[in-house]
Design a protein around this motif. Structure first.
Motif, PDB file in Angstrom:
ATOM      1  N   THR A 196       0.845  -1.194   0.000  1.00  0.00           N
ATOM      2  CA  THR A 196       0.000   0.000   0.000  1.00  0.00           C
ATOM      3  C   THR A 196       0.874   1.235   0.000  1.00  0.00           C
ATOM      4  N   ASP A 197       0.376   2.309  -0.552  1.00  0.00           N
ATOM      5  CA  ASP A 197       1.114   3.570  -0.584  1.00  0.00           C
ATOM      6  C   ASP A 197       0.838   4.430   0.646  1.00  0.00           C
ATOM      7  N   ASN A 198      -0.023   3.960   1.543  1.00  0.00           N
ATOM      8  CA  ASN A 198      -0.378   4.747   2.720  1.00  0.00           C
ATOM      9  C   ASN A 198      -0.499   3.814   3.924  1.00  0.00           C
ATOM     10  N   ARG A 199       0.451   3.867   4.832  1.00  0.00           N
ATOM     11  CA  ARG A 199       0.466   2.969   5.986  1.00  0.00           C
ATOM     12  C   ARG A 199      -0.680   3.249   6.960  1.00  0.00           C
ATOM     13  N   ASN A 200      -1.302   4.415   6.839  1.00  0.00           N
ATOM     14  CA  ASN A 200      -2.389   4.758   7.741  1.00  0.00           C
ATOM     15  C   ASN A 200      -3.737   4.206   7.293  1.00  0.00           C
ATOM     16  N   LEU A 201      -3.747   3.531   6.134  1.00  0.00           N
ATOM     17  CA  LEU A 201      -4.992   3.001   5.594  1.00  0.00           C
ATOM     18  C   LEU A 201      -4.788   1.561   5.140  1.00  0.00           C
ATOM     19  N   PRO A 202      -5.849   0.758   5.126  1.00  0.00           N
ATOM     20  CA  PRO A 202      -5.722  -0.608   4.622  1.00  0.00           C
ATOM     21  C   PRO A 202      -5.321  -0.588   3.145  1.00  0.00           C
ATOM     22  N   LYS A 251     -20.519   6.651  11.458  1.00  0.00           N
ATOM     23  CA  LYS A 251     -21.430   5.528  11.262  1.00  0.00           C
ATOM     24  C   LYS A 251     -20.844   4.505  10.294  1.00  0.00           C
ATOM     25  N   LEU A 252     -20.055   4.979   9.348  1.00  0.00           N
ATOM     26  CA  LEU A 252     -19.427   4.075   8.392  1.00  0.00           C
ATOM     27  C   LEU A 252     -18.428   3.151   9.076  1.00  0.00           C
ATOM     28  N   ILE A 253     -17.656   3.703  10.002  1.00  0.00           N
ATOM     29  CA  ILE A 253     -16.606   2.945  10.686  1.00  0.00           C
ATOM     30  C   ILE A 253     -16.881   3.002  12.186  1.00  0.00           C
ATOM     31  N   PRO A 254     -17.555   1.985  12.734  1.00  0.00           N
ATOM     32  CA  PRO A 254     -17.867   1.983  14.165  1.00  0.00           C
ATOM     33  C   PRO A 254     -16.596   2.067  15.021  1.00  0.00           C
ATOM     34  N   ASN A 255     -16.709   2.779  16.121  1.00  0.00           N
ATOM     35  CA  ASN A 255     -15.605   2.904  17.083  1.00  0.00           C
ATOM     36  C   ASN A 255     -14.367   3.545  16.461  1.00  0.00           C
ATOM     37  N   LEU A 256     -14.587   4.445  15.506  1.00  0.00           N
ATOM     38  CA  LEU A 256     -13.461   5.124  14.882  1.00  0.00           C
ATOM     39  C   LEU A 256     -12.711   5.983  15.888  1.00  0.00           C
ATOM     40  N   ARG A 257     -13.446   6.564  16.818  1.00  0.00           N
ATOM     41  CA  ARG A 257     -12.834   7.392  17.853  1.00  0.00           C
ATOM     42  C   ARG A 257     -12.904   6.674  19.200  1.00  0.00           C
ATOM     43  N   ARG A 279      -3.785   3.557  13.366  1.00  0.00           N
ATOM     44  CA  ARG A 279      -3.332   4.585  12.418  1.00  0.00           C
ATOM     45  C   ARG A 279      -4.489   5.140  11.597  1.00  0.00           C
ATOM     46  N   MET A 280      -5.533   4.332  11.370  1.00  0.00           N
ATOM     47  CA  MET A 280      -6.682   4.794  10.585  1.00  0.00           C
ATOM     48  C   MET A 280      -7.361   5.991  11.221  1.00  0.00           C
ATOM     49  N   GLN A 281      -7.250   6.122  12.533  1.00  0.00           N
ATOM     50  CA  GLN A 281      -7.926   7.223  13.221  1.00  0.00           C
ATOM     51  C   GLN A 281      -7.441   8.583  12.737  1.00  0.00           C
ATOM     52  N   GLU A 306      -6.636   9.462   9.661  1.00  0.00           N
ATOM     53  CA  GLU A 306      -7.037   9.855   8.310  1.00  0.00           C
ATOM     54  C   GLU A 306      -8.458   9.468   7.935  1.00  0.00           C
ATOM     55  N   ALA A 307      -8.939   8.368   8.470  1.00  0.00           N
ATOM     56  CA  ALA A 307     -10.215   7.820   7.984  1.00  0.00           C
ATOM     57  C   ALA A 307     -11.385   8.779   8.182  1.00  0.00           C
ATOM     58  N   GLY A 308     -11.409   9.491   9.309  1.00  0.00           N
ATOM     59  CA  GLY A 308     -12.527  10.385   9.579  1.00  0.00           C
ATOM     60  C   GLY A 308     -12.707  11.426   8.491  1.00  0.00           C
ATOM     61  N   THR A 309     -11.596  11.972   8.008  1.00  0.00           N
ATOM     62  CA  THR A 309     -11.649  12.973   6.943  1.00  0.00           C
ATOM     63  C   THR A 309     -11.827  12.324   5.578  1.00  0.00           C
ATOM     64  N   LEU A 310     -11.117  11.227   5.354  1.00  0.00           N
ATOM     65  CA  LEU A 310     -11.114  10.587   4.040  1.00  0.00           C
ATOM     66  C   LEU A 310     -12.493  10.064   3.642  1.00  0.00           C
ATOM     67  N   PHE A 311     -13.219   9.445   4.561  1.00  0.00           N
ATOM     68  CA  PHE A 311     -14.519   8.862   4.252  1.00  0.00           C
ATOM     69  C   PHE A 311     -15.657   9.884   4.302  1.00  0.00           C
ATOM     70  N   ASP A 312     -15.340  11.122   4.615  1.00  0.00           N
ATOM     71  CA  ASP A 312     -16.363  12.165   4.663  1.00  0.00           C
ATOM     72  C   ASP A 312     -16.480  12.814   3.282  1.00  0.00           C
ATOM     73  N   ILE A 313     -17.342  12.252   2.436  1.00  0.00           N
ATOM     74  CA  ILE A 313     -17.466  12.764   1.071  1.00  0.00           C
ATOM     75  C   ILE A 313     -18.115  14.139   1.031  1.00  0.00           C
ATOM     76  N   ARG A 314     -18.622  14.595   2.173  1.00  0.00           N
ATOM     77  CA  ARG A 314     -19.191  15.935   2.230  1.00  0.00           C
ATOM     78  C   ARG A 314     -18.120  16.999   2.017  1.00  0.00           C
ATOM     79  N   LYS A 315     -16.862  16.622   2.139  1.00  0.00           N
ATOM     80  CA  LYS A 315     -15.763  17.566   1.937  1.00  0.00           C
ATOM     81  C   LYS A 315     -15.472  17.802   0.458  1.00  0.00           C
TER      82      LYS A 315
END
Length: 260
Positions: free
Chosen positions: A73-79, A119-125, A170-172, A174-183
């Protein structure tokens, strides 16, 4: 029995595409069309298993697992491998399994039925511990696990579990911002429709742009294209899929993600 829809050749390749996928047809030269695959079992489940894992029976690594194993992967913070589906396709998680390879290569399933990352990723925080506290906790666990692994002469399952926990931590970041397509700008979101599949395609764009090696987007829950009673239902489903797929191809190209 012939199809109720007409097919015509598109692009320089001259590939025939059904009239219910006009936008895909206009971009068909940007697609990789594989015509050499076949199966001796016409049932949905075994065919899906064969397409994803190369065998009709579960237990083999999926295509995404092999890609992630070979290229990383090119990003260690994501799967390295993400699967987007509003529910579960027929055959479920065996379609993105790592099979006999370490579990770090299996797909991470995200149910993209919401636009809220929480809601997409339970227990993200973690509501109880800060990032620094979690990091110290993981470092302690890592030391204990490494001590055990040295005594046990290695255990692949435990090593994979440790890597999964570290990846989840590590997902914590980046994932919150990355999966927010409202951005994404409103004009971009409008192109993808507001359906589950449209959101999945837009999320796929953001994931690939952020370094995720393999992304699969499933259309609907279970097997929505299974219409033996009235195949004309496919026209309605195709209309929901055609635009988002075309938008994904256009945006991948415009952001330079076709250059590789």
């Amino acid at each position: 029995m012939r199809s109720p829809w007409e097919f015509k050749k598109y692009g320089q390749s001259g590939i025939e595409v059904s009239e219910i996928f006009p936008e895909i047809g206009n971009r068909i030269d940007d697609f990789c069309v594989i015509r050499s695959m076949y199966t001796d079992n016409g049932n949905h489940g075994p065919s899906m298993q064969l397409m994803n894992c190369g065998h009709q029976l579960p237990g083999r690594p999926s295509l995404g697992a092999w890609v992630t194993y070979g290229l990383g992967t090119d990003n260690r913070n994501l799967p390295g491998y993400v699967v987007l589906c509003p529910g579960f396709p027929v055959m479920g998680s065996s379609l993105w399994s790592s099979g006999y390879m370490p579990t770090e290569y299996q797909g991470v399933h995200i149910q993209n039925s919401s636009i809220d990352p929480e809601k997409l990723i339970p227990n993200l925080r973690n509501s109880d511990l800060s990032l620094d506290e979690q990091k110290r906790q993981l470092e302690l666990l890592k030391k204990l696990n490494q001590r055990y692994l040295q005594q046990a002469n290695g255990q692949p399952q435990l090593e994979s579990a440790v890597q999964s926990m570290e990846s989840a931590f590590r997902m914590q970041t980046e994932a919150g911002t990355l999966f927010d397509i409202r951005k994404e700008p409103e004009k971009i979101r409008e192109k993808y429709d507001k359906s589950d599949f449209g959101r999945g395609c837009l999320m796929a764009l953001r994931l690939v742009e952020s370094g995720v090696r393999m992304v699969q987007v499933y259309f609907g829950n279970f097997q929505p294209w299974d219409h033996h009673d009235d195949i004309r239902t496919h026209a309605r489903l195709a209309k929901q899929a055609d635009g988002p797929i075309a938008s994904l191809v256009d945006d991948l190209k415009s952001r330079g993600l076709f250059d590789d």
